[in-house]
Design an enzyme around this catalytic site. Structure first.
Site, PDB file in Angstrom:
ATOM      1  N   ARG A   1     -89.461  20.683  41.968  1.00  0.00           N
ATOM      2  CA  ARG A   1     -88.222  20.846  41.199  1.00  0.00           C
ATOM      3  C   ARG A   1     -88.143  22.243  40.600  1.00  0.00           C
ATOM      4  O   ARG A   1     -87.074  22.815  40.447  1.00  0.00           O
ATOM      5  CB  ARG A   1     -88.186  19.786  40.100  1.00  0.00           C
ATOM      6  CG  ARG A   1     -87.907  18.421  40.694  1.00  0.00           C
ATOM      7  CD  ARG A   1     -86.474  18.350  41.194  1.00  0.00           C
ATOM      8  NE  ARG A   1     -85.605  18.364  40.050  1.00  0.00           N
ATOM      9  CZ  ARG A   1     -85.407  17.313  39.283  1.00  0.00           C
ATOM     10  NH1 ARG A   1     -85.951  16.162  39.592  1.00  0.00           N
ATOM     11  NH2 ARG A   1     -84.637  17.385  38.232  1.00  0.00           N
TER      12      ARG A   1
ATOM     13  N   ASN B   1     -64.350  17.196  34.644  1.00  0.00           N
ATOM     14  CA  ASN B   1     -64.568  18.130  33.529  1.00  0.00           C
ATOM     15  C   ASN B   1     -64.452  19.578  33.989  1.00  0.00           C
ATOM     16  O   ASN B   1     -63.963  20.432  33.255  1.00  0.00           O
ATOM     17  CB  ASN B   1     -65.933  17.887  32.876  1.00  0.00           C
ATOM     18  CG  ASN B   1     -65.878  16.762  31.879  1.00  0.00           C
ATOM     19  OD1 ASN B   1     -65.415  16.930  30.763  1.00  0.00           O
ATOM     20  ND2 ASN B   1     -66.330  15.585  32.294  1.00  0.00           N
TER      21      ASN B   1
ATOM     22  N   HIS C   1     -71.984  14.453  27.204  1.00  0.00           N
ATOM     23  CA  HIS C   1     -72.525  13.109  27.434  1.00  0.00           C
ATOM     24  C   HIS C   1     -71.530  12.069  26.910  1.00  0.00           C
ATOM     25  O   HIS C   1     -71.030  12.203  25.790  1.00  0.00           O
ATOM     26  CB  HIS C   1     -73.873  12.959  26.724  1.00  0.00           C
ATOM     27  CG  HIS C   1     -74.474  11.620  26.955  1.00  0.00           C
ATOM     28  ND1 HIS C   1     -75.069  11.270  28.145  1.00  0.00           N
ATOM     29  CD2 HIS C   1     -74.503  10.504  26.175  1.00  0.00           C
ATOM     30  CE1 HIS C   1     -75.465  10.020  28.091  1.00  0.00           C
ATOM     31  NE2 HIS C   1     -75.137   9.530  26.903  1.00  0.00           N
TER      32      HIS C   1
ATOM     33  N   LEU D   1     -83.430  19.460  34.066  1.00  0.00           N
ATOM     34  CA  LEU D   1     -83.776  20.861  34.334  1.00  0.00           C
ATOM     35  C   LEU D   1     -85.215  21.135  33.918  1.00  0.00           C
ATOM     36  O   LEU D   1     -85.700  20.579  32.928  1.00  0.00           O
ATOM     37  CB  LEU D   1     -82.833  21.787  33.562  1.00  0.00           C
ATOM     38  CG  LEU D   1     -81.372  21.756  34.022  1.00  0.00           C
ATOM     39  CD1 LEU D   1     -80.478  22.453  32.998  1.00  0.00           C
ATOM     40  CD2 LEU D   1     -81.233  22.415  35.391  1.00  0.00           C
TER      41      LEU D   1
HETATM   42  C1  GRF Z   1     -68.820  12.734  32.442  1.00  0.00           C
HETATM   43  O1  GRF Z   1     -68.514  11.469  31.915  1.00  0.00           O
HETATM   44  C2  GRF Z   1     -69.858  13.409  31.604  1.00  0.00           C
HETATM   45  O2  GRF Z   1     -69.802  13.052  30.266  1.00  0.00           O
HETATM   46  C3  GRF Z   1     -71.140  12.917  32.220  1.00  0.00           C
HETATM   47  O3  GRF Z   1     -70.874  12.861  33.594  1.00  0.00           O
HETATM   48  C4  GRF Z   1     -69.485  12.643  33.800  1.00  0.00           C
HETATM   49  C5  GRF Z   1     -69.008  13.698  34.737  1.00  0.00           C
HETATM   50  O4  GRF Z   1     -67.709  13.431  35.176  1.00  0.00           O
HETATM   51  N1  GRF Z   1     -72.246  13.784  31.891  1.00  0.00           N
HETATM   52  P1  GRF Z   1     -66.943  14.509  36.041  1.00  0.00           P
HETATM   53  O5  GRF Z   1     -67.797  14.802  37.272  1.00  0.00           O
HETATM   54  O6  GRF Z   1     -66.726  15.714  35.197  1.00  0.00           O
HETATM   55  O7  GRF Z   1     -65.646  13.848  36.432  1.00  0.00           O
END
Ligand code: GRF
Length: 230
Positions: A66, A15, A110, A94
């Site tokens: 944390r 991402n 998500h 967090l």
């Molecule tokens: C993604 O599927 C996102 O939706 C979830 O964690 C994954 C991260 O994938 N929260 P990447 O590290 O971006 O490849």
């Protein structure tokens, strides 16, 4: 206004790559200032280094609490000049202190249609449940995991022959479109939060693509609000 982004990530960083591509190609008005990870061997860090993005990586276990870990991250993020926090596969919750430091400026993605299947295995849980439609959600972050107000969702069918291996790439390909899109709306100051609901204001720029011209259907996938530039 150009978003100054700090990314928090613990995994592969696909991402992050999509966000960096969108920003380099001028589709997303944002600059990634720094990438922080709680895992020193996370592949996302190597991806960041290859693209000359500063990185910061520490284990939360090296801190007394944390909250202290989050305080250290806050300092790093502020020093980097970031005003927006993008969670992209970040595996820790967090603290309230951190969330309150960036009101309306922390987003998460998500891999399910929230509120169904929150947690670390959203895609796999939907498949195991036997759901026939799943998808992806981008939402503002509040103090409960995978809970904050929803900005955009994209739905994808699950076929009876699907396995995790062929479902997840479909989920990811949706992620790479809706996350940069949500961030672009934030950059354009078009998102308004009221309670649980997020309103997308119209794009007032001349020649702006209206929602009705945007893409609400991508093949068998439904996206709401409609995509504009992604
Ligand atoms: C993604 O599927 C996102 O939706 C979830 O964690 C994954 C991260 O994938 N929260 P990447 O590290 O971006 O490849």
């Amino acid at each position: 206004m150009t978003l100054q982004i700090a990314v928090l990530a613990s995994g592969t960083g696909s991402n992050v790559s999509a966000i960096l591509d969108a920003s380099e190609e001028g589709r997303l008005d944002a600059r990634v200032r720094i990438i922080l990870s709680n895992k020193s061997d996370a592949p996302v860090l190597e991806k960041a280094r290859k693209r000359d993005i500063p990185v910061w990586s520490r284990s939360h276990r090296d801190f007394v609490s944390r909250e202290e870990f989050d305080k250290a991250m806050l300092t790093v993020i502020r020093n980097a000049g970031a005003d927006t926090v993008v969670l992209a596969g970040y595996t820790l919750l967090l603290s309230s202190m951190f969330i309150q430091a960036f009101p309306g400026r922390i987003l998460n993605i998500h891999p399910s249609l929230l509120p169904s299947f929150p947690g670390v295995r959203g895609g796999g849980d939907a498949l195991a449940y036997g759901a026939r439609i799943t998808g992806v959600t981008v939402h503002f972050v509040d103090e409960v995991m995978d809970n904050g107000p929803v900005i955009i969702q994209a739905a994808a069918p699950i076929n009876s022959s699907d396995t995790l291996e062929n479902l997840m790439p479909r989920i990811h390909s949706l992620e790479y479109r809706i996350y940069p899109q949500a961030l672009q709306w934030l950059a354009q100051d078009r998102l308004r939060i009221s309670g649980r609901r997020v309103t997308l204001l119209p794009d007032k720029r001349p020649h702006a693509s209206s929602a009705s011209q945007g893409q609400s259907l991508l093949g068998p996938w439904l996206v709401s609000p409609s995509l504009e530039t992604f």
